[in-house]
Design a protein around this motif. Structure first.
Motif, PDB file in Angstrom:
ATOM      1  N   ARG A 490       0.815  -1.220   0.000  1.00 43.97           N
ATOM      2  CA  ARG A 490       0.000   0.000   0.000  1.00 43.97           C
ATOM      3  C   ARG A 490       0.848   1.268   0.000  1.00 43.97           C
ATOM      4  N   LEU A 491       2.150   1.147   0.147  1.00 43.01           N
ATOM      5  CA  LEU A 491       3.020   2.318   0.146  1.00 43.01           C
ATOM      6  C   LEU A 491       3.114   2.905  -1.270  1.00 43.01           C
ATOM      7  N   PRO A 492       3.301   4.224  -1.386  1.00 45.29           N
ATOM      8  CA  PRO A 492       3.431   4.863  -2.716  1.00 45.29           C
ATOM      9  C   PRO A 492       4.810   4.597  -3.320  1.00 45.29           C
ATOM     10  N   LEU A 493       5.059   3.290  -3.572  1.00 46.36           N
ATOM     11  CA  LEU A 493       6.349   2.868  -4.133  1.00 46.36           C
ATOM     12  C   LEU A 493       6.099   1.976  -5.336  1.00 46.36           C
ATOM     13  N   PRO A 494       6.986   2.005  -6.306  1.00 46.05           N
ATOM     14  CA  PRO A 494       6.871   1.053  -7.414  1.00 46.05           C
ATOM     15  C   PRO A 494       6.925  -0.377  -6.873  1.00 46.05           C
ATOM     16  N   SER A 495       6.154  -1.253  -7.473  1.00 47.81           N
ATOM     17  CA  SER A 495       6.099  -2.633  -6.983  1.00 47.81           C
ATOM     18  C   SER A 495       7.462  -3.317  -7.057  1.00 47.81           C
ATOM     19  N   LEU A 496       8.323  -2.834  -7.972  1.00 44.94           N
ATOM     20  CA  LEU A 496       9.660  -3.419  -8.085  1.00 44.94           C
ATOM     21  C   LEU A 496      10.482  -3.210  -6.823  1.00 44.94           C
ATOM     22  N   LEU A 497      10.106  -2.216  -6.014  1.00 47.80           N
ATOM     23  CA  LEU A 497      10.871  -1.920  -4.799  1.00 47.80           C
ATOM     24  C   LEU A 497      10.349  -2.627  -3.560  1.00 47.80           C
ATOM     25  N   HIS A 498       9.229  -3.305  -3.694  1.00 45.13           N
ATOM     26  CA  HIS A 498       8.635  -3.925  -2.502  1.00 45.13           C
ATOM     27  C   HIS A 498       9.592  -4.915  -1.844  1.00 45.13           C
ATOM     28  N   ASP A 499      10.178  -5.798  -2.635  1.00 44.41           N
ATOM     29  CA  ASP A 499      11.113  -6.762  -2.064  1.00 44.41           C
ATOM     30  C   ASP A 499      12.331  -6.071  -1.470  1.00 44.41           C
ATOM     31  N   TYR A 500      12.769  -5.044  -2.130  1.00 47.09           N
ATOM     32  CA  TYR A 500      13.991  -4.367  -1.666  1.00 47.09           C
ATOM     33  C   TYR A 500      13.786  -3.718  -0.309  1.00 47.09           C
ATOM     34  N   VAL A 501      12.677  -3.007  -0.139  1.00 43.34           N
ATOM     35  CA  VAL A 501      12.472  -2.307   1.140  1.00 43.34           C
ATOM     36  C   VAL A 501      12.197  -3.308   2.266  1.00 43.34           C
ATOM     37  N   GLN A 502      11.845  -4.531   1.910  1.00 47.88           N
ATOM     38  CA  GLN A 502      11.675  -5.565   2.932  1.00 47.88           C
ATOM     39  C   GLN A 502      12.950  -6.401   3.134  1.00 47.88           C
ATOM     40  N   PHE A 503      14.043  -5.978   2.509  1.00 46.16           N
ATOM     41  CA  PHE A 503      15.343  -6.628   2.664  1.00 46.16           C
ATOM     42  C   PHE A 503      15.307  -8.075   2.154  1.00 46.16           C
ATOM     43  N   SER A 504      14.437  -8.349   1.196  1.00 40.42           N
ATOM     44  CA  SER A 504      14.295  -9.732   0.721  1.00 40.42           C
ATOM     45  C   SER A 504      15.588 -10.263   0.122  1.00 40.42           C
ATOM     46  N   ASP A 505      16.336  -9.411  -0.565  1.00 37.45           N
ATOM     47  CA  ASP A 505      17.594  -9.856  -1.163  1.00 37.45           C
ATOM     48  C   ASP A 505      18.586 -10.300  -0.095  1.00 37.45           C
ATOM     49  N   VAL A 506      18.596  -9.571   1.024  1.00 33.21           N
ATOM     50  CA  VAL A 506      19.521  -9.903   2.115  1.00 33.21           C
ATOM     51  C   VAL A 506      19.131 -11.231   2.758  1.00 33.21           C
ATOM     52  N   PHE A 507      17.832 -11.408   3.010  1.00 25.51           N
ATOM     53  CA  PHE A 507      17.368 -12.662   3.608  1.00 25.51           C
ATOM     54  C   PHE A 507      17.678 -13.844   2.699  1.00 25.51           C
ATOM     55  N   ARG A 508      17.418 -13.666   1.411  1.00 25.37           N
ATOM     56  CA  ARG A 508      17.626 -14.753   0.467  1.00 25.37           C
ATOM     57  C   ARG A 508      19.101 -15.165   0.415  1.00 25.37           C
ATOM     58  N   LYS A 509      19.958 -14.180   0.384  1.00 24.99           N
ATOM     59  CA  LYS A 509      21.395 -14.465   0.322  1.00 24.99           C
ATOM     60  C   LYS A 509      21.874 -15.188   1.573  1.00 24.99           C
ATOM     61  N   HIS A 510      21.379 -14.738   2.728  1.00 23.50           N
ATOM     62  CA  HIS A 510      21.808 -15.374   3.978  1.00 23.50           C
ATOM     63  C   HIS A 510      21.300 -16.810   4.072  1.00 23.50           C
ATOM     64  N   CYS A 511      20.051 -17.013   3.702  1.00 22.79           N
ATOM     65  CA  CYS A 511      19.477 -18.362   3.777  1.00 22.79           C
ATOM     66  C   CYS A 511      20.246 -19.318   2.868  1.00 22.79           C
ATOM     67  N   ASN A 512      20.614 -18.862   1.699  1.00 24.28           N
ATOM     68  CA  ASN A 512      21.387 -19.705   0.793  1.00 24.28           C
ATOM     69  C   ASN A 512      22.755 -20.039   1.376  1.00 24.28           C
ATOM     70  N   SER A 513      23.346 -19.065   2.059  1.00 24.53           N
ATOM     71  CA  SER A 513      24.709 -19.266   2.560  1.00 24.53           C
ATOM     72  C   SER A 513      24.765 -20.237   3.728  1.00 24.53           C
ATOM     73  N   ILE A 514      23.666 -20.320   4.511  1.00 26.11           N
ATOM     74  CA  ILE A 514      23.696 -21.227   5.671  1.00 26.11           C
ATOM     75  C   ILE A 514      22.884 -22.489   5.419  1.00 26.11           C
ATOM     76  N   GLY A 515      22.307 -22.602   4.211  1.00 25.75           N
ATOM     77  CA  GLY A 515      21.643 -23.841   3.844  1.00 25.75           C
ATOM     78  C   GLY A 515      20.252 -24.026   4.378  1.00 25.75           C
ATOM     79  N   ILE A 516      19.498 -22.944   4.610  1.00 25.62           N
ATOM     80  CA  ILE A 516      18.101 -23.083   5.010  1.00 25.62           C
ATOM     81  C   ILE A 516      17.228 -22.611   3.866  1.00 25.62           C
ATOM     82  N   LEU A 517      15.986 -23.051   3.874  1.00 23.47           N
ATOM     83  CA  LEU A 517      15.143 -22.822   2.707  1.00 23.47           C
ATOM     84  C   LEU A 517      14.650 -21.396   2.597  1.00 23.47           C
TER      85      LEU A 517
END
Length: 520
Positions: A490-517
């Motif tokens: 609902r924030l006035p942000l482009p949908s492309l930024l939704h994952d970014y502002v939720q730090f999704s890239d950081v979570f994904r990278k960390h999960c891959n590095s420690i072997g969790i899904l």
């Protein structure tokens, strides 16, 4: 007379003929002078053979032969195990031979070495007519008739011979007990012979009798899952609230819960008082379901309103703590038990939180069911518990941050001293590393100086503008709000930024590095 026959390993000629039921040959041998009393290596003589094979004519010939009548003891002669001819005839249900032996003064109550007797053997084999004849001729129906102390009624119940039970119930002691104070009714409940339960209870047997360990017929029926026996016992007045151990806490409902006999459990829920639910010195049946890892038992108890917090037992403040112990949560059943408790509103103690923080799966379950504590002090307390489990930080840190935990609550020197470099590199993505407290910056600098790898960000580097922007956004709306996908959309942000502002890239990278899904 010819007494020269003596065999160490085989039967005599007369004995072999008797075993085969060949009356003519027995008669010819006896006329030729062969002895009717030659024993084999088991101590069997021809009369034993004839009685065991059910050859009534051979029995008649042997008991009326001249040499066999020299002593009235012949008809009661014993094998090496003290079995008589009558014992073998009764054991095999040869009722005509039994009648004939009794007619010539066979002792109906002689016991074998293992304390069995003709009546006990006939009962064990389910030979109803033989049992009738023996009782009519004075067979002792009461008393201990086996090495275990069982009576004939015990044995009939154990074998499930309902017709013989009906017969014996009218002439035997219904309250005869074995070496463990177990009655025939108790045995019927234990082995699921509901028809025998009905007969004995209807004849007046005590349905609330207790064995040496205080177990009742209802407890054993519940433990074994015999619903029909449970129903019969309850119909005849069995007390579901009679404590069945010396510590005064175990009821039949506990046994049903422990062994996951769900239909029995549901029936007992209707009639069991709730004193054991939370009372001091008692044990809630919830603990039994947890100890045996039985979610199928836990579900009906919780549906029936049993308090999920219960009383402290076995060193735990509540059942949820027990459920979260690692030994109970390595299986799907253990995790399902935790899920059921959380769904029923169980309180999560500090110890339960600490246990959950050690398991990625459990903490993910807790957060998905309950989320973070609502208040600031409670959330700070959870952060403190987490910081005490630094060894598990690679699991709990992404989960807490994804759920909306404020990173500032975790800015503690202990984390930066003890956590692995991958964990610190991940955590630094959620803060402005140029703005960290000086003590933490000193720790990081010291660790970087001795590190052989370069997983942590250089502290002298300037955070990218995009990173600072999402930090600022989080500061404005709060970590909790930013963790909610629906709010971000609902924030006035482009949908492309939704994952970014939720730090999704950081979570994904960390999960891959420690072997969790995933932490989503």
């Amino acid at each position: 007379m010819d007494f020269t026959e003596c065999y160490q390993d085989t039967c005599s000629a007369v004995g072999l003929a008797a075993r085969a039921g060949d009356a003519r040959r027995v008669q010819r041998l006896l006329k030729r002078g062969y002895s009717a009393d030659v024993k084999d290596n088991r101590g069997w003589n021809p009369l034993h053979e004839a009685a065991a094979s059910g050859s009534t004519e051979c029995v008649r010939l042997l008991t009326t032969s001249t040499d066999s009548m020299d002593s009235c003891d012949y008809v009661n002669s014993l094998t090496h195990n003290s079995e008589t001819p009558l014992y073998f005839a009764a054991k095999n249900g040869h009722v005509r031979s039994v009648k004939l032996l009794l007619k010539v003064a066979a002792d109906v109550n002689l016991k074998t070495h293992d304390l069995s007797c003709p009546l006990f053997a006939a009962v064990d084999g389910g030979h109803q007519e033989t049992v009738k004849v023996l009782i009519r001729h004075g067979a002792e129906v009461n008393g201990q008739r086996s090495v275990s102390g069982w009576s004939c009624l015990h044995q009939a119940v154990y074998r499930g011979h309902a017709d013989i039970v009906r017969m014996l119930a009218g002439v035997s002691s219904l309250e005869a007990v074995d070496d463990y104070s177990i009655t025939p009714l108790f045995l019927a409940a234990q082995y699921g012979h509901s028809q025998c339960v009905e007969m004995l209870a209807g004849a007046g047997a005590n349905v609330n009798c207790q064995a040496t360990d205080l177990a009742t017929p209802l407890l054993i029926a519940a433990q074994e899952g015999h619903l029909a026996c449970v129903e019969a016992l309850l119909a005849h007045g069995a007390n579901p609230n009679l404590y069945c151990n010396r510590d005064q806490w175990q009821l039949p409902i506990h046994a049903a819960a422990q062994f996951s006999h769900v239909r029995v459990l549901e029936r007992l829920l209707e009639v069991t008082e709730r004193e054991c639910e939370c009372s001091k010195g008692k044990v809630s049946p919830l603990y039994q379901a947890v100890l045996s890892e039985r979610p199928a038992s836990l579900a009906p108890l919780l549906r029936a309103g049993y308090n999920p917090d219960a009383q402290p037992c076995f060193g735990y403040t509540c059942p949820l703590e027990l459920a979260m112990e690692s030994s109970y949560t390595q299986s799907d059943e253990g995790v399902e038990i935790v899920r059921l408790f959380l769904g029923a509103g169980a309180s999560i103690s500090d110890q339960a939180h600490s246990l959950a923080l050690r398991s990625f799966q459990l903490l993910q379950l807790v957060l998905s069911c309950r989320g973070l504590p609502p208040s600031g002090p409670e959330r700070a307390a959870l952060a403190g518990l987490a910081l005490a489990e630094v060894d598990s930080a690679s699991c709990w840190l992404p989960l807490l941050l994804r759920a909306g935990m404020e990173p500032a609550l975790l800015l503690h020197p202990g984390l930066f001293e003890e956590a692995g470099e991958e964990v610190l590199s991940f955590f630094l993505e959620f803060v402005n590393w140029r703005d960290l407290p000086q003590e933490i910056q000193n720790i990081l600098s010291r660790r970087q100086a001795v590190s052989s790898v370069t997983t942590m960000k250089p502290l002298e580097g300037i955070p990218p503008l995009a990173h600072l922007c999402r930090l600022q956004l989080r500061a404005c709306v709060g970590s909790q709000r930013l963790a909610e996908r629906s709010y971000v959309q609902r924030l006035p942000l482009p949908s492309l930024l939704h994952d970014y502002v939720q730090f999704s890239d950081v979570f994904r990278k960390h999960c891959n590095s420690i072997g969790i899904l995933s932490v989503s």
